[in-house]
Design an enzyme around this catalytic site. Structure first.
Site, short mmCIF file in Angstrom:
data_model
loop_
_atom_site.label_atom_id
_atom_site.label_comp_id
_atom_site.label_asym_id
_atom_site.label_seq_id
_atom_site.Cartn_x
_atom_site.Cartn_y
_atom_site.Cartn_z
N ARG B 17 0.84 -1.20 0.00
CA ARG B 17 0.00 0.00 0.00
C ARG B 17 0.88 1.27 0.00
O ARG B 17 0.95 2.01 -0.98
CB ARG B 17 -0.95 0.00 1.22
N ASP B 18 1.61 1.48 1.09
CA ASP B 18 2.37 2.73 1.24
C ASP B 18 3.49 2.83 0.22
O ASP B 18 3.89 3.93 -0.18
CB ASP B 18 2.94 2.80 2.66
N HIS B 209 5.74 3.90 12.98
CA HIS B 209 5.91 3.94 11.52
C HIS B 209 6.94 5.02 11.21
O HIS B 209 6.67 6.21 11.38
CB HIS B 209 4.55 4.26 10.90
N HIS B 211 10.00 6.74 8.59
CA HIS B 211 10.65 6.88 7.29
C HIS B 211 12.13 7.14 7.53
O HIS B 211 12.51 7.71 8.55
CB HIS B 211 10.00 8.01 6.49
N CYS B 242 6.99 10.49 0.41
CA CYS B 242 5.89 11.41 0.67
C CYS B 242 5.92 12.49 -0.40
O CYS B 242 6.95 13.12 -0.60
CB CYS B 242 5.99 12.03 2.06
N ASN B 251 10.06 4.45 3.44
CA ASN B 251 9.88 3.85 4.74
C ASN B 251 11.17 3.15 5.17
O ASN B 251 12.02 2.82 4.35
CB ASN B 251 8.77 2.79 4.67
#
Lengths: 313, 313
Positions: B17-18, B209, B211, B242, B251
């Site tokens: 997803r991310d 979470h 990065h 992002c 990430n």
């Protein structure tokens, strides 16, 4: 407070030696001198400026004497040179860096690979080096390569490292570096070995040297700091690597280390913006990009403009 | 022991997803399904498999229903989908991931930028989402974006994050993620906020979470772990980024996180060699290299052959 460690740390910049030595280009001497002079103005505590090794083996640093002669020695900054043997010590005794750094591996196979002699030969050479430096005013320091693992032998017994540190101090070294030469360390191991060394030698001038080979470099810096270490090697832009560990990225990146500590409120004495300005010119000097990340993304508190639709009415 | 933390942690894989959401290529549905099925076999605890957002906004994930229908749901693995609103919740209630994740920023400007509504609108939408999920068996979870800093506003008040966590739990969320959306966190801040949240909500199912934007990703994972966190988002190969933070890398890399913990003796439940095998095929799937470092350098204890001259006689 969750994470505790010293309020101040020192950065030791190793790119002019550990970074350049594996670069295929020869950076012209005048350019090296100007570069080191710029680094000297950033607040870095120590710069490993060159090495006195055989120009046949490390042609990139064949100009060690000229570099040390040419740089402006900024008061408060220490200038170091790597040397492999008594011949290097004789050159250093003339060129007069503040200190020389002698590398001896904790792993027998790595020492034979890197220095083409057994560890016993390296310790014998260290005694010759000490004698060659006598009366020169140049301090003797040593790095324990493969302190956290050897790419040929695997795990390294911490007691071998502890014994080596004792022996280096007995031989007259004024400072010792524990080096994770090929990026095999993990944070728990770093904390444990750092604590063990500092427990045995509370006044030791100890430096930690990490590579970011597996992405854990800054986590290892953190772990060492939590265990009481205050001196960290790092290379501008994350330059460096190891010829015996294919795929390895370089040293931890100076700008990234400084950024992390400054964001945490730990003083490094380094002007990060000045350091980033020097880093900006690095790819032009060596002809390729470098892995440092703050230089690419900007400092954490570098703010951006929101899209128009997101502005408050 | 110098560094202490939980003996076991869980990895949540967010690359499907991310990671994929910002890729310009559309990975064919069958390939996504095969990929997620391979990830499911590695011991990962949770996989954020897709999102139910407007296909206009995120065309790369327009096939959310087909992906969730096609994958083999491995017992013990939880499958999550990101949703932005009640319409997404209605789709999720049909497609039945184990849980949905709703992102709300701690920063007003970031929320407006990312979701085109004020935070008050997002909290209202969360209530709608909860109602849309009633009776579906799909759990509601939420991520606090920009928990550690906003690329538009800068520092974020920890009390805003603490209040948001409380509100999310009041609204029926069964788990909360603190997200360092653009890589602005530092280890001390991570430890302090993690401790504060866990002190107020000792039983909270909390995920962190991070990065790796400034190279500090794994140091932040370490700091969170030392503060008691046991669940970490990460993306295969370090995918992601992002759109509002130019130059940002992705990430933290799943393989690098797993390697660090396993080297420290902290169990992740993940078969790292199996995970590396899946990672190996990632560049072929998305058409470019990825920043993960263990995949490039090999596991720390991957040994190499010394040069012939270095072998003991």
């Amino acid at each position: 407070m969750a994470l505790a460690g010293p309020n101040r740390v020192q950065l030791h910049e190793v790119a002019p030696r550990d970074g350049l030595q594996i670069e295929p280009v020869f950076v012209p001497t005048e350019q090296k001198i100007a570069w080191i002079d710029r680094l000297s103005e950033t607040g870095i505590a120590k710069i490993e400026a060159t090495s006195f090794v055989s120009p046949k083996h490390v042609p990139a640093l064949a100009d060690g004497e000229a570099v040390l002669r040419g740089i402006r020695r900024r008061p408060g900054v220490r200038y170091a040179a790597l040397i492999p043997n008594a011949k290097g010590a004789e050159r250093a005794a003339q060129a007069k860096p503040d200190e020389v750094n002698v590398v001896i591996s904790a792993s027998e196979t790595h020492n034979r690979s890197n220095l083409r002699m057994p560890r016993s030969g390296s310790f014998a050479a260290l005694a010759d080096i000490r004698r060659a430096l006598e009366g020169s005013g140049v301090d003797l320091t040593s790095s324990v390569a493969t302190s956290f693992g050897c790419p040929f032998e695997g795990r390294v017994d911490p007691n071998v490292v502890l014994d080596q540190v004792q022996r280096l101090l007995d031989e007259g070294c004024v400072a010792v570096t524990l080096a994770d030469t090929t990026g095999m360390a993990n944070p728990r191991q770093v904390a444990e070995l750092t604590e063990a060394v500092l427990a045995r030698h509370p006044g030791l001038v100890l430096t930690l040297h990490f590579h970011n080979t597996r992405g854990v470099g800054l986590a290892n810096v953190m772990a060492g700091w939590q265990a009481g270490a205050t001196r960290f090697d790092a290379a501008l832009g994350g330059l460096g690597g190891c010829p015996f560990a294919p795929g390895a990225t370089g040293n931890v990146c100076s700008e990234d280390v400084v950024s992390m500590f400054e964001e945490m409120g730990v003083s490094t004495g380094v002007d990060l913006d000045a350091l980033l300005a020097v880093s900006k010119d690095l790819p032009g000097m060596i002809g390729h990009d470098v892995p440092g990340q703050v230089r690419a993304a900007g400092r954490p508190m570098t703010l951006h403009q929101p899209p128009d639709y997101a502005r408050a009415a």
